[in-house]
Design a protein around this motif. Structure first.
Motif, mmCIF file in Angstrom:
data_model
loop_
_atom_site.group_PDB
_atom_site.id
_atom_site.type_symbol
_atom_site.label_atom_id
_atom_site.label_comp_id
_atom_site.label_asym_id
_atom_site.label_seq_id
_atom_site.Cartn_x
_atom_site.Cartn_y
_atom_site.Cartn_z
ATOM 1 N N PRO A 299 0.992 -0.862 -0.242
ATOM 2 C CA PRO A 299 -0.089 -0.056 -0.552
ATOM 3 C C PRO A 299 1.288 1.080 -0.204
ATOM 4 C CG PRO A 299 0.066 -0.979 2.099
ATOM 5 C CD PRO A 299 0.953 -2.030 1.529
ATOM 6 N N ALA A 300 0.480 2.726 -0.913
ATOM 7 C CA ALA A 300 1.281 3.664 -1.085
ATOM 8 C C ALA A 300 0.552 4.384 0.162
ATOM 9 C CB ALA A 300 1.238 4.173 -2.132
ATOM 10 N N ALA A 301 -0.424 4.245 1.332
ATOM 11 C CA ALA A 301 -0.897 5.257 1.794
ATOM 12 C C ALA A 301 -0.805 4.910 3.274
ATOM 13 C CB ALA A 301 -2.617 5.162 1.839
ATOM 14 N N HIS A 302 -0.619 3.870 3.574
ATOM 15 C CA HIS A 302 -0.227 2.922 5.009
ATOM 16 C C HIS A 302 0.577 1.803 4.787
ATOM 17 C CE1 HIS A 302 -2.646 0.047 3.675
ATOM 18 N NE2 HIS A 302 -3.482 0.756 3.755
ATOM 19 N N PRO A 303 1.308 1.795 6.159
ATOM 20 C CA PRO A 303 2.410 0.431 6.234
ATOM 21 C C PRO A 303 1.850 -0.849 6.051
ATOM 22 C CG PRO A 303 2.486 2.177 8.533
ATOM 23 C CD PRO A 303 1.020 1.982 7.794
ATOM 24 N N LEU A 304 2.666 -1.643 5.032
ATOM 25 C CA LEU A 304 2.270 -2.868 5.039
ATOM 26 C C LEU A 304 2.411 -3.484 5.939
ATOM 27 C CD1 LEU A 304 1.516 -5.303 3.099
ATOM 28 C CD2 LEU A 304 3.940 -5.672 2.947
ATOM 29 N N ARG A 305 0.932 -4.544 6.648
ATOM 30 C CA ARG A 305 0.863 -5.473 7.488
ATOM 31 C C ARG A 305 0.947 -6.550 7.552
ATOM 32 N NH1 ARG A 305 -3.527 -5.357 12.561
ATOM 33 N NH2 ARG A 305 -2.515 -6.894 13.435
ATOM 34 N N ALA A 306 1.669 -7.923 7.808
ATOM 35 C CA ALA A 306 1.895 -9.127 7.361
ATOM 36 C C ALA A 306 0.692 -9.850 7.794
ATOM 37 C CB ALA A 306 3.508 -9.702 8.221
ATOM 38 N N THR A 307 0.164 -10.888 6.823
ATOM 39 C CA THR A 307 -0.537 -12.181 6.845
ATOM 40 C C THR A 307 -0.156 -13.563 6.764
ATOM 41 O OG1 THR A 307 -1.882 -11.479 5.045
ATOM 42 C CG2 THR A 307 -2.339 -10.785 6.846
#
Length: 174
Positions: free
Chosen positions: A37-45
């Motif tokens: 994502p450009a607008a927020h952090p990547l959250r791992a799944t």
């Protein structure tokens, strides 16, 4: 050696794929279909989550998997980053073009990622809960290509990250 940490942000090295998806420049993982994502952090799944194809296959042919937050010690989930940038071993000098179709060009690019949240440390790097890109490495020969220059500039603007031209510039502050 493997250990688990909960720490503030740390910086690590990794590679991404960079491409146009429609009119949007996107930064994606090399080995997963994940678009950052450009607008927020990547959250791992965890890819073993109940709705994934891998989970269906495991349930159908093996034992069911429990869901868990990423990363965990006994799994391979999380956002990966390398502790050291070793051009000849871990990451080839980047970016490189890859042709996926007759008109579809993808660039593989190395850079710096900020990792935080739950972090599992390994011998060569980390797997983290959260990540965001900080810098991308471009090389003069590729930057002369109008296609690559436009795409990398668009990525830098959309993701608010720096483009650097020397490996030495990857280290240090954002």
């Amino acid at each position: 050696m493997t250990s688990s940490l909960v720490i503030g942000p740390l910086q690590a090295y990794r590679c991404w794929r960079v491409e146009w998806q429609g009119k949007l420049p996107v930064l994606g993982s090399l080995f997963q279909p994940t678009v950052w994502p450009a607008a927020h952090p990547l959250r791992a799944t965890c890819e073993k989550r109940p709705g994934s194809l891998a989970a269906w296959f495991r349930r159908r042919f093996f034992r069911p998997m429990e869901t868990h937050s990423a990363p965990t010690w006994n799994c391979e989930c999380g956002v990966y980053g390398l502790a050291d940038f070793k051009q000849d071993e871990n990451l080839e000098l980047s970016p490189h073009f890859h042709q996926r179709g007759p008109l579809d060009r993808v660039i593989r690019v190395a850079g710096v990622v900020q990792l935080w949240g739950r972090v599992v440390q390994h011998e060569h790097g980390y797997r983290a809960e959260y990540a965001r890109p900080l810098k991308l490495l471009t090389v003069p020969s590729l930057a002369r290509s109008r296609d690559a220059e436009g795409l990398l500039d668009a990525i830098a603007e959309r993701y608010a990250i720096r483009l650097v031209t020397r490996v030495e510039d990857l280290a240090g502050g954002a």
